[in-house]
Motif scaffolding. Sequence first.
Motif, PDB file in Angstrom:
ATOM      1  N   ARG A  56      49.165  41.663  45.407  1.00 39.51           N
ATOM      2  CA  ARG A  56      47.974  42.645  44.470  1.00 39.51           C
ATOM      3  C   ARG A  56      46.955  41.961  44.422  1.00 39.51           C
ATOM      4  NH1 ARG A  56      50.714  46.663  40.240  1.00 39.51           N
ATOM      5  NH2 ARG A  56      52.606  47.850  41.702  1.00 39.51           N
ATOM      6  N   ALA A  66      44.229  43.231  45.941  1.00 40.75           N
ATOM      7  CA  ALA A  66      42.567  44.384  44.725  1.00 40.75           C
ATOM      8  C   ALA A  66      41.422  43.306  44.639  1.00 40.75           C
ATOM      9  CB  ALA A  66      43.331  44.380  43.409  1.00 40.75           C
ATOM     10  N   ILE A  99      43.234  45.643  37.107  1.00 40.54           N
ATOM     11  CA  ILE A  99      43.335  44.187  38.000  1.00 40.54           C
ATOM     12  C   ILE A  99      43.861  43.644  37.464  1.00 40.54           C
ATOM     13  CG2 ILE A  99      42.921  42.188  39.351  1.00 40.54           C
ATOM     14  CD1 ILE A  99      40.164  43.870  40.308  1.00 40.54           C
TER      15      ILE A  99
END
Length: 178
Positions: A159, A163, A140
């Motif tokens: 993201r 994530a 991540i």
Amino acid sequence: MKEKIKQEAASLFAEHGYAGTSLAQISERVGIKKPSLYAHYKSKDHLFEVLAEEAFEAEQQRIATTEDLYELLSSMLHLYEQDARFRFLVTSSFFSPDFLKKEIMAQYDVLLQSLEGKIYGFERIPDDQKEDAAVMYTLIFDSIAVELCYGTKKRSEKRLDTAWRVFTHYFLKEQEKK
């Protein structure tokens, strides 16, 4: 003066890379003559090395003192915009000059190990899942760093949100169901 030089150099190196930044540009931004830089740094290489070392030390300190796993990741978004040294750290990790590539990659590896260590110390994750969780956490981190360099803040936020939702579902919430 030394701090101002480092701040402006970090900003320029982050924006234009090592090859695209000259001592003349740095001295112009600082408001001094180029020869005056040599009173503080032997060369552009030396200045870059000092910045890299300090940037990695600062990030190691941030990792060591931040307890909240999500905050450690989400703060990257703000730091990248507001902190030239953090931006320099991220960009130099991906675009380092050849003469420093091995050293920077070694420092980045230590940084990732520190992140993994945060997971190994996190009690809510069972011991048998900590290795996978540590790898996922650093993935991540890497993903956000890549997106910050190549993409947009909005995509970086997406993201992170996605994530983190998967990370917490798999490694944290699953434990509460058992």
